[in-house]
Scaffold this motif. Structure first.
Motif, mmCIF file in Angstrom:
data_model
loop_
_atom_site.group_PDB
_atom_site.id
_atom_site.type_symbol
_atom_site.label_atom_id
_atom_site.label_comp_id
_atom_site.label_asym_id
_atom_site.label_seq_id
_atom_site.Cartn_x
_atom_site.Cartn_y
_atom_site.Cartn_z
ATOM 1 N N ASP A 1 5.361 0.892 10.410
ATOM 2 C CA ASP A 1 5.599 -0.549 10.413
ATOM 3 C C ASP A 1 5.887 -1.093 11.803
ATOM 4 O O ASP A 1 5.939 -2.308 12.001
ATOM 5 C CB ASP A 1 6.753 -0.905 9.461
ATOM 6 C CG ASP A 1 8.064 -0.288 9.892
ATOM 7 O OD1 ASP A 1 8.150 0.947 10.006
ATOM 8 O OD2 ASP A 1 9.023 -1.051 10.103
ATOM 9 N N SER B 1 1.468 -5.411 8.240
ATOM 10 C CA SER B 1 1.326 -5.491 6.790
ATOM 11 C C SER B 1 0.544 -4.274 6.319
ATOM 12 O O SER B 1 -0.082 -3.574 7.127
ATOM 13 C CB SER B 1 0.591 -6.771 6.379
ATOM 14 O OG SER B 1 -0.762 -6.730 6.815
ATOM 15 N N VAL B 2 0.555 -4.038 5.022
ATOM 16 C CA VAL B 2 -0.231 -2.939 4.474
ATOM 17 C C VAL B 2 -1.713 -3.188 4.724
ATOM 18 O O VAL B 2 -2.468 -2.284 5.075
ATOM 19 C CB VAL B 2 0.046 -2.772 2.966
ATOM 20 C CG1 VAL B 2 -0.896 -1.734 2.364
ATOM 21 C CG2 VAL B 2 1.492 -2.354 2.732
ATOM 22 N N GLN B 3 -2.143 -4.438 4.573
ATOM 23 C CA GLN B 3 -3.538 -4.780 4.828
ATOM 24 C C GLN B 3 -3.904 -4.474 6.272
ATOM 25 O O GLN B 3 -4.972 -3.921 6.560
ATOM 26 C CB GLN B 3 -3.770 -6.256 4.523
ATOM 27 C CG GLN B 3 -5.167 -6.744 4.876
ATOM 28 C CD GLN B 3 -5.336 -8.239 4.635
ATOM 29 O OE1 GLN B 3 -4.683 -8.819 3.769
ATOM 30 N NE2 GLN B 3 -6.199 -8.863 5.394
ATOM 31 N N LEU C 1 -2.445 -2.310 8.224
ATOM 32 C CA LEU C 1 -2.444 -0.853 8.352
ATOM 33 C C LEU C 1 -3.787 -0.288 7.897
ATOM 34 O O LEU C 1 -4.378 0.574 8.565
ATOM 35 C CB LEU C 1 -1.312 -0.261 7.514
ATOM 36 C CG LEU C 1 -1.353 1.248 7.236
ATOM 37 C CD1 LEU C 1 -1.253 2.038 8.527
ATOM 38 C CD2 LEU C 1 -0.241 1.646 6.279
#
Length: 200
Positions: free
Chosen positions: A79, A84-86, A88
């Motif tokens: 992080d 964000s996960v997107q 990443l």
């Protein structure tokens, strides 16, 4: 004046750099110490002072395009490098496809290990799915607008020919920021037009 950390690279020793991100007012020292213990030279660490919710991180945007195949970027946690996960999924997949090693020390993630390759392999699949979801949602929205008698909406930023050129540039290894600069649009817009390469 900001001093750009060095990318000490030779044919036999690719560059090993670190990236540290802290909120304004927080000390970067704990992260720096962790990266140095992991083998990153202090002069090769990029330090970012910005809040995590922002999508523009100047030091990161300076670092990532400079990396080449074989180089390593090390962070304390994922992080710190991705907002964000997107992000990443998309940017992490891009790093993997460019042959850049990613290490997250505290999470024991290393893209050079079998477990790390599996992790980033799954990210490549998710990146493709994300692209398909975005395209499907866009098509559904346009269809619904046409059903209501509307043909408008925001015009596409790239023509089909330009979108194909963007994909070709990406497939040839051109960094996304460079592609965005070529077409004079934002990086987030480019991500909507390209499909990450599938895991080989």
């Amino acid at each position: 004046m900001t001093t750009v950390p060095s990318l000490r690279r030779t044919p036999s020793a690719p560059a090993v750099v670190g990236y540290v991100r802290t909120a304004a007012g927080q000390s970067p020292v704990p992260q720096i110490n962790t990266l140095m213990q992991a083998g990153v030279a202090e002069e090769s660490i990029y330090i970012e002072h910005t809040n995590g919710h922002k999508t523009t991180w100047p030091e990161r945007d300076l670092l990532l395009p400079r990396l080449r195949s074989g180089d390593t970027v090390t962070v304390t946690r994922l992080d710190r490098l991705f907002y964000s996960v997107q992000n990443l999924i998309i940017v992490g997949t891009d790093l993997r496809n460019r042959g850049i090693r990613l290490q997250a020390v505290e999470q024991n993630i290393d893209s050079n290990t079998l477990e790390g390759r599996d992790f980033f392999g799954m990210m490549s699949v998710f990146a493709t799915l994300h692209h398909e979801f975005v395209r499907a949602a866009t098509n559904d929205g346009l269809a619904a607008a046409r059903a209501r008698g509307k043909t408008g909406g925001r015009p596409p930023r790239l023509t089909p020919e330009q979108a194909e050129q963007a994909q070709q540039l990406y497939d040839s290894g051109t960094p996304v920021p460079k592609i965005a600069q070529t077409f004079k649009i934002g990086r987030s817009t480019i991500y909507g037009y390209i499909t990450p390469r599938a895991t080989e």
